[in-house]
Structures are given as C-alpha cells and as structure tokens.
Design an enzyme around this catalytic site. Structure first.
Site, mmCIF file in Angstrom:
data_model
loop_
_atom_site.group_PDB
_atom_site.id
_atom_site.type_symbol
_atom_site.label_atom_id
_atom_site.label_comp_id
_atom_site.label_asym_id
_atom_site.label_seq_id
_atom_site.Cartn_x
_atom_site.Cartn_y
_atom_site.Cartn_z
ATOM 1 N N ASP A 99 0.824 -1.216 0.000
ATOM 2 C CA ASP A 99 0.000 0.000 0.000
ATOM 3 C C ASP A 99 0.857 1.266 0.000
ATOM 4 O OD1 ASP A 99 -2.128 -1.793 0.281
ATOM 5 O OD2 ASP A 99 -2.120 -1.634 2.456
ATOM 6 N N GLU B 186 -10.929 0.663 -3.998
ATOM 7 C CA GLU B 186 -10.065 0.922 -2.829
ATOM 8 C C GLU B 186 -9.059 2.011 -3.155
ATOM 9 O OE1 GLU B 186 -9.636 -3.388 -0.701
ATOM 10 O OE2 GLU B 186 -8.440 -3.099 -2.482
HETATM 11 C C1 6LW Z 1 -5.831 -2.166 1.679
HETATM 12 C C2 6LW Z 1 -6.439 -2.226 0.353
HETATM 13 C C3 6LW Z 1 -5.591 -3.200 -0.263
HETATM 14 O O1 6LW Z 1 -6.608 -1.537 2.607
HETATM 15 O O2 6LW Z 1 -5.220 -4.094 0.663
HETATM 16 O O3 6LW Z 1 -4.377 -3.667 -2.136
HETATM 17 C C4 6LW Z 1 -5.674 -3.639 1.893
HETATM 18 N N1 6LW Z 1 -5.247 -3.084 -1.469
HETATM 19 O O4 6LW Z 1 -6.441 -1.035 -0.343
HETATM 20 C C5 6LW Z 1 -4.701 -3.973 2.978
HETATM 21 O O5 6LW Z 1 -3.391 -3.729 2.570
#
Ligand code: 6LW
Length: 498
Positions: free
Chosen positions: A14, A174
């Site tokens: 992240d 996300e």
């Molecule tokens: C994070 C989400 C994700 O909150 O994995 O790859 C989760 N994306 O955005 C945890 O790292």
C-alpha cells in the site's frame, strides 16, 4: 534511466508517496507490527532508504489484541505548507486518523481523528481547502469513494460526505487518491481486489465532488492479463512528479514463487512505473499499462525487459531502523547491544498466540535468504523456549526452537501450518551455544541446527505454506528471534547474530 522492480523489496504494501525538500517520501501499511508505518526517503524514486516509522509511541496506537493482518491499513502521505501528514485507518477500531510532523527526521504528532468510516483514507490539499476521502459509505448510504471537506487543524468535517465514484465495475474499489492537476481533479482508485485481478483505474472531473468520467483506457495499470509473469497483483497506486517534470507511479504488486505456482509469501512490495501524459490530458502508465521487472525510461516513452532471471540472494540481518515487534512490545524485555548481541526476556505470551510475544524481526526481502543466529545456552532455564522463526502470522511459521535438556540444549525444527505445530527432527547440543540457520529458496525453507561441526537439517517445508494464498491476510514473511518463558522470574537469553 534504468531500474529493476521491485524498488522496495519485502512486505511493504500500500505505498503512498509525496515530494518535499528535494526528496521523495513513501509510507506503507504495517498491520499488527510496531513501530507502525515504515517511512522511506529517496532522491530518485529508485533507491529508497527506510528512515524510520511514523508511529513509534504506544500513546499513538494500541495494538493490544490486534488480529493478524488487522490494525494499520493503507496510509497516504502528503506535504503541505511545510508540514507532512499521514492519514490512515486502524481497522481494529474502525477509526480514521491523521498524524503530522514538521520535522520528518523527528517525532510525529498524536492522532487527530476524522469521524468518517471506510478504509484507505487520503487527503487533498487544494488552495485553502482540505479534502478527506475513503472508500466506504457516504452520508446518503451510497458506497464507493466518499469525499468531504475537513478542517485540517482539528479533523472536523466541514461538508456533507458524498460518494464521488463507484469505479468501473470491478470488485473492491479501494485506495482513492485525488490530485488537482491543471484544469482537472484526477482520481486514482484500485479495483479488483489485491490479488491476481488487481487493477488501477483513473477518473477525472472539473469539480472535486464530480461528475467523474472514466479514462478511456482503464485500467491504467494491471498485470491481470500476464499469466505466468513473475509480477502479479499490480494496483493500489499513488503518483508524484519529479523536478524534471516526469511523473511516476508507485504501486504494490507481488512476486509469485515460480512461473506456474501462484503463491507469494514475501508480501506485497513496492513497484515503480513511469507515467506519460497524453495530448487528451489522460495519462498512460508503465509498459502499456503493465508493471515489468526492468524499465528503461526515456523522455517520451519507456522500454522494458524481463532481466533479471534470478534476484540476488540475501544474508538476513536485524537492522534497528527497520526491525519490528509484534503488537505491543514491552521494551523492558529487550536489550539490543551495539555488538550484534540481543537479549530477550520471555513472558507467558507465545509465538502461537495473538498476544505480545517477545519477538524482534525484520523482513525477508529476497527469495534466497540465509538467516543465522546463535543462542547462548549456558544459563538457559527449563521454562524457556526460544529461537529463530520464519513468521507469517501466529498460525503459520517455521521455527527452530531451543530449550534446556539435561545434557545441554535441544534444538527442534517445528512447522506450524494453520495453527497446528508439528515437531519434525531434533538434536541435543552441548557447549555454550545453539547454532541455528534458516535457508530459504523461492519454493522451500530448510531449517538447520549445528551438531558439532555439522549442520543437520531439522525441518523443511514448501514456502507456499507461508504464502498469502494459503495463510490469508495481507502481510509477508518476517524472520525473527523470539523468547517465551512461563516462569515468575524470567531472565534474559542472549542471541548472537552471525
Ligand atoms: C488495503 C487495500 C488493499 O486496505 O489491501 O491492495 C488492503 N489493497 O487497499 C490492505 O493492505
């Protein structure tokens, strides 16, 4: 300019990046580990040095009882008016907060709460306004990327919170990041989940609250079409501009253990791609929207190749700048010497529990990795179990465990998969120390104890049993030393790093 991906290796997912004072700064998620939020610095986006962590005080964050892969998720780092901000979610408390500092080498503030739900928060400083976004529900029950204005002094919400984007239809929208560049607000979001279907999509609008239009060549980054390619899961990205005007994307992706074995255990790592603006004010990323191993970047375009066939090997070490503890360490139980000697005092908290076991570790960065440690056995108490472990979480780890025996000490190879410990082989050693070695290759871990002059293999297991595909969760392997002691009068055990 030429570089090799990943630019930061090992469990550093992240990534979020900003530019300030001639440097780039980058932060990553840290979940149940403390200190939290690893912080990196670079001059060129390629060579990164970890300069510390943003959360270093227990008063900033209580990880007691935090579940594995819970805790601290998906930070965003931004710089505004001489101040650095990191905004992040504590998933164990369902809270979003930010911390700040005016001195990047120093301490960060206590958390300032933003009373909004969702995860993966981000900030946009835009003139005299500050926008806060996360992926979750807005004030009207709509799910997607929700945006509101906040007062950056207090964290108070100043406007209704409105869903501004629902993505292109992929699951799990996300990691929203909003930028005001030229005449547009650009919104980057990840979609598809953080596994093999991961993507990064781009949107834009003339106004921060929308309407957002989708980029005609979405997803702008994904490796989902590259079956068998060593790099998978590319997504969760942030962009930044360097002094020459070149834009860059950092994102997470992972290296699978071999061409046809879709497992990864080193965690999600940091990858870098050049960004190229187009005449229509959209941009393209990397090699036709994919993340590759080796990039050659030119002004208007880039080329890529798939060298190296093999990544280099590493000798694992514990570096005080990068080392981490599990949940809430009691620092009284640690003595870190300058000479490579570490004292650990065990407690009743076990490696196999979600407690605060006495443990200090550092990430495994390369598939090929050797870790060596000697445990002083002279004054070992019968109540002590200690040793070296390749640790994914409390249920999944491969250990060399040392305990006292009548004639010296016993070294056992113990494989923990799915919470079930299985003791493989053991040897009894006399003398003043127990010598331990973990040798990792992409597909296998081998665990050894030294028997006189001879290394004896005490356990071996396929690395896929420490992978995210098997263990679930969002972390990667950390190699560490640990000590457990049930007794009332526990004492320090000395570990000598080889
Ligand atoms: C994070 C989400 C994700 O909150 O994995 O790859 C989760 N994306 O955005 C945890 O790292």
């Amino acid at each position: 300019m030429k570089y090799i991906n990943p630019v930061i290796k090992g469990f550093y997912p992240d990534p979020s990046v900003c530019a300030a004072n001639g440097y780039f700064y980058l932060v990553c998620s840290s979940f149940q580990y403390f200190p939290a939020l690893p912080l990196f610095r670079s001059r060129d986006m390629i060579r990164w040095e970890q300069i510390g962590h943003c959360i270093t005080r227990k008063s900033q964050l209580d990880l007691n009882g935090c579940r594995a892969s819970g805790g601290i998720f998906a930070p965003t780092i931004r710089y505004n008016n001489g101040r650095f901000y990191v905004v992040v979610t504590n998933t164990d408390e369902d809270s979003n907060f930010y911390i700040y500092t005016d001195d990047i080498e120093g301490e960060w503030s206590d958390p300032v709460n933003v009373n909004r739900g969702g995860i993966d928060p981000s900030l946009l400083f835009d003139g005299d306004k500050t926008y806060f976004m996360s992926n979750g529900e807005d004030d009207f029950g709509e799910s997607g990327v929700s945006l509101c204005e906040i007062d950056i002094e207090t964290g108070k919400i100043l406007s209704p919170c409105k869903c501004i984007c629902k993505g292109t239809g992929g699951r799990f929208i996300e990691a929203p990041h909003l930028y005001h560049i030229g005449d547009y607000y650009y919104l980057l979001v990840a979609e598809g989940g953080t596994e093999y279907g991961h993507t990064e999509c781009l949107f834009r609008s003339r106004e921060p609250f929308g309407e957002y239009e989708s980029c005609p060549h979405n997803p702008v980054l994904t490796n989902r079409g590259l079956g068998g390619y060593p790099i998978q899961g590319a997504g969760h990205a942030d962009i930044v501009c360097d002094k020459s005007g070149q834009w860059w994307m950092v994102n997470l992706a992972f290296r699978q253990i071999s061409r046809w074995r879709q497992f990864h255990h080193l965690g999600r790592e940091v990858f870098l791609e050049p960004v190229y603006w187009q005449d229509d004010d959209w941009f393209k990323v990397g090699a036709d929207g994919t993340s590759r191993i080796e990039f050659k970047v030119n002004d208007m375009t880039c080329t890529y190749s798939d060298a190296p066939e093999e990544y280099p090997g590493e000798k694992w070490k514990l570096d005080p700048k990068t080392a981490c503890y599990i949940r809430c360490p009691n620092y009284d139980n640690y003595r870190i010497g300058e000479d490579g000697t570490i004292g650990l005092k065990g407690t009743g908290d076990k490696l196999n529990s979600n407690g605060n076991v006495t443990f200090i570790g550092d990430r495994q960065h390369e598939f090929d990795c050797t870790a060596r440690v000697n445990v002083c056995t002279e004054n070992l108490k019968p109540s002590v179990k200690c040793g070296l472990t390749a640790y994914m979480d409390e249920n999944n780890h491969f250990d060399l465990a040392v305990s006292k025996s009548d004639s010296g000490a016993v070294i056992s190879g113990v494989i923990n998969i799915g919470g079930i410990p299985v003791k493989m082989n053991e040897i009894t050693v006399s003398g003043k120390k127990a010598e331990l070695m973990i040798k990792a290759e992409a597909q296998i871990y081998k665990l050894y104890g030294k028997d006189g002059e001879q290394w004896r293999q005490l356990a071996a297991m396929e690395s896929k049993y420490l992978s995210s595909e098997v263990c679930e969760g969002f972390t990667g392997v950390i190699i560490g030393i640990f000590c457990e002691d049930d007794s009332e009068n526990a004492d320090f055990v000395s570990f000598i790093m080889e």
